[in-house]
Scaffold this active site. Structure first.
Site, PDB file in Angstrom:
ATOM      1  N   LYS A   1       0.843  -1.210   0.000  1.00 15.36           N
ATOM      2  CA  LYS A   1       0.000   0.000   0.000  1.00 15.36           C
ATOM      3  C   LYS A   1       0.871   1.250   0.000  1.00 15.36           C
ATOM      4  CE  LYS A   1      -3.898  -2.236   2.337  1.00 15.36           C
ATOM      5  NZ  LYS A   1      -4.722  -2.373   3.557  1.00 15.36           N
TER       6      LYS A   1
ATOM      7  N   GLN B   1      -4.402  -0.909   9.748  1.00 14.10           N
ATOM      8  CA  GLN B   1      -4.378  -2.244   9.146  1.00 14.10           C
ATOM      9  C   GLN B   1      -4.995  -3.263  10.112  1.00 14.10           C
ATOM     10  OE1 GLN B   1      -3.572  -2.932   6.007  1.00 14.10           O
ATOM     11  NE2 GLN B   1      -3.938  -5.120   6.230  1.00 14.10           N
TER      12      GLN B   1
ATOM     13  N   ASP C   1     -10.733   3.454   4.395  1.00 23.16           N
ATOM     14  CA  ASP C   1     -11.104   2.041   4.307  1.00 23.16           C
ATOM     15  C   ASP C   1     -12.619   1.854   4.255  1.00 23.16           C
ATOM     16  OD1 ASP C   1      -9.108   0.068   4.094  1.00 23.16           O
ATOM     17  OD2 ASP C   1      -8.439   0.431   6.141  1.00 23.16           O
TER      18      ASP C   1
HETATM   19  N1  GUN Z   1      -7.086  -6.319   6.394  1.00 23.26           N
HETATM   20  C1  GUN Z   1      -7.519  -7.066   5.355  1.00 23.26           C
HETATM   21  N2  GUN Z   1      -8.035  -6.279   4.391  1.00 23.26           N
HETATM   22  C2  GUN Z   1      -7.925  -5.008   4.829  1.00 23.26           C
HETATM   23  C3  GUN Z   1      -8.280  -3.745   4.278  1.00 23.26           C
HETATM   24  O1  GUN Z   1      -8.822  -3.619   3.176  1.00 23.26           O
HETATM   25  N3  GUN Z   1      -7.989  -2.673   5.053  1.00 23.26           N
HETATM   26  C4  GUN Z   1      -7.412  -2.783   6.263  1.00 23.26           C
HETATM   27  N4  GUN Z   1      -7.182  -1.665   6.959  1.00 23.26           N
HETATM   28  N5  GUN Z   1      -7.079  -3.931   6.820  1.00 23.26           N
HETATM   29  C5  GUN Z   1      -7.327  -5.043   6.095  1.00 23.26           C
END
Ligand code: GUN
Length: 287
Positions: A52, A96, A119
């Site tokens: 990311k 995350q 998110d």
């Molecule tokens: N863990 C698994 N998928 C995601 C996501 O799309 N965003 C975040 N913040 N954590 C995750």
């Protein structure tokens, strides 16, 4: 069989978003900023966060990552989020998941300002999705719909079956597929671990979305001939990464299928950039 190339599609979207950022920055506007918070040392989360960061930096988003020890307290985490909420140069905040077990995920997500919630996990944005109001949408379901749209695959009027009812994928995807509009209008079934006759539901699907995290669980007997299969699973096995579908066994039975890796995963990251640009433009008063 059409291979739905999420990697190539995501690269194209990332370039489009980079162009948008470059154009606005050339006009003298500040660059978008994203705060990423990673608590603990889950190896998969480490990889996701690194990917990311790289993708955001490549698009022209300033990314500030806080790597916190697994022992971080709830108060410390909330204080970090509060600081990012206050900063005018931060447009998006990403925590995350999963968080270490002793932390309260719901309280953390609730503490993020909804207009920085890139998110789309805050209850305000989840409620907006439910009601069909504008807001920030979760990245993975949004990426799935964008991928289908870019390949001209429409779910309208079709049977869409989702397996997996997580807050991140299954539940928001069900809402997005069911809502009116060019990428919605599907007849949606949401299956989960307690569903009876799972194979029957799957065999009925024109569009089958797999998000359970069980390697190669879905084989020939679960797939209708001519179905479109979207595999959200990312499973690490001794033989490498694979999806929830038994790709080699079912691919010739499908009309379209996403590979793992290179399908939904890259689209999730592209949508994170899209959401960050959306939040940035809103903060600049441009939309
Ligand atoms: N863990 C698994 N998928 C995601 C996501 O799309 N965003 C975040 N913040 N954590 C995750």
């Amino acid at each position: 069989m059409l291979l739905l190339d999420g990697k190539a599609t995501a690269l194209k979207i990332r370039q489009e978003l980079k162009d948008t950022i470059t154009t606005l920055c050339h006009k003298g506007l500040r660059a978008p900023g994203l705060a990423v918070i990673l608590a603990g040392n889950d190896p998969a989360s480490e990889i996701y966060v690194r990917n990311k960061e790289k993708a955001c930096e490549g698009a022209g988003i300033r990314t500030i990552t806080s790597r916190l020890p697994a022992t971080v307290s709830q108060a410390e985490l909330l204080a970090l989020i509060a600081k990012a909420n206050q900063r005018n140069d931060i447009d998006g905040i990403l925590v995350q998941l999963p968080l270490p077990a002793h932390l309260d995920t719901a309280e953390c997500l609730l503490s993020i300002l909804p207009d920085k919630d890139v998110d789309g996990f805050h209850p305000d944005n989840a409620g907006r999705l439910l009601l069909g109001l504008p807001g920030l949408r979760p990245c993975t379901p949004q990426g799935i719909l964008e991928l289908l749209a870019r390949y001209g695959l429409a779910c309208a009027g079709k049977r869409a079956v989702i397996v997996g009812r997580s807050n991140i994928v299954g539940k928001p995807l069900a809402l997005m597929l069911a809502q009116p509009g060019p990428v919605g209008n599907a007849t949606v079934t949401l299956c989960h671990s307690q569903s009876e006759d799972l194979a029957d539901h799957c065999r009925n699907a024109d569009f089958l979305f797999l998000a359970v995290g069980r390697p190669k669980m879905f084989g020939r007997e679960m797939i209708k001939t001519g179905a479109c299969v979207v595999d959200v699973g990312i499973n690490r096995t001794p033989e490498g990464i694979c999806g929830d579908a038994d790709f080699e066994a079912i691919k010739n039975q499908t009309c379209a299928i996403t590979p793992v890796p290179g399908g939904v995963g890259p689209m999730t990251i592209a949508m994170l950039i899209k959401n960050t640009v959306q939040a940035w433009q809103a903060h600049l008063g441009l939309c």
